[in-house]
Motif scaffolding. Structure first.
Motif, PDB file in Angstrom:
ATOM      1  N   TRP A  59      22.246  -2.232  -5.956  1.00 56.41           N
ATOM      2  CA  TRP A  59      21.544  -1.073  -5.413  1.00 56.41           C
ATOM      3  C   TRP A  59      21.579  -1.030  -3.892  1.00 56.41           C
ATOM      4  O   TRP A  59      21.577   0.058  -3.296  1.00 56.41           O
ATOM      5  N   CYS A  81      23.137   2.245  -2.156  1.00 52.77           N
ATOM      6  CA  CYS A  81      22.384   2.959  -1.116  1.00 52.77           C
ATOM      7  C   CYS A  81      23.189   3.060   0.171  1.00 52.77           C
ATOM      8  O   CYS A  81      23.154   4.091   0.861  1.00 52.77           O
ATOM      9  N   ARG A  82      23.922   2.020   0.508  1.00 50.30           N
ATOM     10  CA  ARG A  82      24.771   2.057   1.712  1.00 50.30           C
ATOM     11  C   ARG A  82      25.911   3.061   1.543  1.00 50.30           C
ATOM     12  O   ARG A  82      26.245   3.806   2.471  1.00 50.30           O
ATOM     13  N   LEU A 122      21.932   6.107   2.463  1.00 52.99           N
ATOM     14  CA  LEU A 122      20.477   6.204   2.406  1.00 52.99           C
ATOM     15  C   LEU A 122      19.828   5.205   3.355  1.00 52.99           C
ATOM     16  O   LEU A 122      20.255   4.059   3.440  1.00 52.99           O
ATOM     17  N   CYS A 151      15.382   5.137   0.568  1.00 55.16           N
ATOM     18  CA  CYS A 151      15.819   4.458  -0.655  1.00 55.16           C
ATOM     19  C   CYS A 151      14.754   4.389  -1.752  1.00 55.16           C
ATOM     20  O   CYS A 151      15.093   4.485  -2.936  1.00 55.16           O
ATOM     21  N   LEU A 204      15.554   5.078  -5.682  1.00 58.67           N
ATOM     22  CA  LEU A 204      15.413   4.011  -6.672  1.00 58.67           C
ATOM     23  C   LEU A 204      14.360   4.361  -7.723  1.00 58.67           C
ATOM     24  O   LEU A 204      14.506   4.009  -8.898  1.00 58.67           O
ATOM     25  N   ASN A 235      12.899  -2.736  -5.631  1.00 53.97           N
ATOM     26  CA  ASN A 235      12.773  -1.739  -4.559  1.00 53.97           C
ATOM     27  C   ASN A 235      12.452  -2.411  -3.229  1.00 53.97           C
ATOM     28  O   ASN A 235      13.004  -2.046  -2.179  1.00 53.97           O
ATOM     29  N   LYS A 282      14.884  -2.328   0.059  1.00 53.65           N
ATOM     30  CA  LYS A 282      14.364  -1.784   1.322  1.00 53.65           C
ATOM     31  C   LYS A 282      14.472  -2.813   2.441  1.00 53.65           C
ATOM     32  O   LYS A 282      14.865  -2.486   3.574  1.00 53.65           O
ATOM     33  N   LEU A 315      18.149  -3.083   3.461  1.00 54.17           N
ATOM     34  CA  LEU A 315      18.592  -1.920   4.238  1.00 54.17           C
ATOM     35  C   LEU A 315      18.009  -1.936   5.650  1.00 54.17           C
ATOM     36  O   LEU A 315      18.692  -1.557   6.614  1.00 54.17           O
TER      37      LEU A 315
END
Length: 408
Positions: free
Chosen positions: A258, A262-263, A267, A272, A276, A286, A290, A293
């Motif tokens: 994930w 996301c990358r 996002l 994100c 998610l 999650n 986060k 990221l």
């Protein structure tokens, strides 16, 4: 085909089949464990199918559990092992495009196997190592081809999740999806909307963690399945960026999956959680994504510092660095791992003093000031202003509180 050397998992379970056969019924190992044995891959769950009806199976063993008796499944407890034994059956109805409305127990292995998804999963194995192949699954295994059993249109209309299983197996096994099977997925892709998000997510994650995830992604995009997954409709261009990455792409766990997705979608750490949540991922996952990221955004902006390394933590840091390496093969993660290892403390619990110490020395009472002082001391230790020694931190706390009183 004869398998002369059975895996230990099958050897341990042989007495179950022998007991059933000794009572005059048929019994076979079936499913993915048979496929993986032939491919010389590790096997996991050992599933057994039999011509004996559930009541007949239960009468043969001392300890059983009705795990799925409605659908013909009985769990046998044998010497600390658990084996699910399912009666041969036919299915019909499928009004929800996932589960059959009607299950009928039968005595025929052929009738049971022809309801299965793919030929490579429709193999049966006798306890003596004889492989029963009624749908040319062995040939498809040899050719590395994934083909639906019978009519692919019918198989996917019965259970729409099988379409995601197809792209997952293409990735997991590095197999090519046969043309008619692929066309049927494209034709029925819209039915994926009928399937619970949690089920789709599991297959998607497994696809992304396969031995050739880019092959799975290619089918995922070309068949249009992506458009019926949470918040991926309209994202084909962004998702296609995956196909231009290193072909040796390997993701080891759900966090990496994930974080990577996301990358790819661009996002941010703030955006994100909404994405998610649509996929119904866990709160722990999650949080991990986060944190990863947040670190990668700082990496992009060249603002990584001791505070961020501390907040990210070793586990999330390693996941983020692994994903960054996928996007930039020349990236060297070691400098950040070394910097993390050099941190004077790696959790707030390692701070040489705590709130109780500040209270018992009568420096501060419980309240907002206590939290502010501890945070400032932690930051001071991380940036090198203070040594992580109780005497020095107590002295620093006194100075902070004195200055605060004077400014007030």
């Amino acid at each position: 085909m004869q398998i002369n050397s059975l895996p230990s998992e099958f050897k341990t379970a042989r007495p179950i089949l022998q007991t059933i056969e000794g009572a005059g019924f048929e019994a076979y190992f079936v499913g993915g464990s048979v496929r993986d044995t032939i491919l010389k891959d590790p096997i996991h769950d050992v599933d057994i199918a039999t011509s004996a009806y559930p009541s007949e199976v239960k009468a043969l063993f001392h300890k059983t559990v009705d795990t799925g008796i409605k659908h013909g499944t009985v769990m046998i407890l044998d010497h600390h092992h658990k084996y699910e034994v399912t009666t041969f059956r036919t299915e019909s109805g499928y009004q929800d495009f996932r589960r059959p409305d009607k299950v009928t127990f039968v005595r025929s292995l052929s009738e049971d196997l022809k309801r299965r998804d793919f030929t490579v999963n429709a193999l049966a194995l006798k306890e003596d190592g004889t492989v029963v192949d009624l749908f040319s699954g062995l040939n498809d295994l040899a050719q590395h081809v994934l083909r639906a059993v019978g009519s692919p249109e019918e198989r996917f209309h019965e259970d729409a999740l099988r379409m995601m299983r197809a792209v997952r197996f293409a990735s997991k096994l590095d197999f090519t999806i046969e043309k008619q099977t692929e066309a049927a997925i494209q034709h029925h892709a819209k039915l994926l909307q009928k399937i619970a998000v949690e089920r789709i997510r599991v297959e998607f994650e497994k696809m992304m963690m396969g031995q050739n995830p880019l092959k799975g992604v290619r089918y995922f995009l070309e068949t249009g399945l992506y458009a019926y997954c949470p918040r991926l409709n309209g994202q084909k261009k962004a998702l296609s960026r995956m196909l231009g990455l290193n072909a040796s792409l390997q993701l080891a766990n759900e966090t990496q999956v994930w974080l990577f997705v996301c990358r790819i979608l661009g996002l941010s750490a703030q955006a994100c959680p909404t994405f998610l949540k649509a996929w119904k991922t866990s709160n722990d996952l999650n949080q991990a994504v986060k944190a990863g990221l947040t670190f990668l955004e700082a990496l992009d902006n060249q603002t990584v510092n001791a505070h961020l390394l501390f907040q990210t933590g070793e586990r999330y840091l390693k996941e983020a660095l692994t994903v960054q390496k996928i996007f930039d093969v020349s990236f060297d993660p070691d400098q950040y791992l070394v910097a993390y290892k050099k941190l004077p403390i790696k959790s707030s619990k390692e701070l040489a003093i705590n709130g109780r110490d500040l209270i018992t020395t009568h420096l501060v009472t419980p309240g907002p000031d206590l939290g502010r002082v501890l945070t400032a001391l932690q930051e001071g230790v991380l940036n090198g202003t203070y040594q992580n020694q109780s005497s020095e931190l107590i002295s620093a706390a006194k100075t902070m509180l004195t200055n605060k009183e004077e400014s007030d």
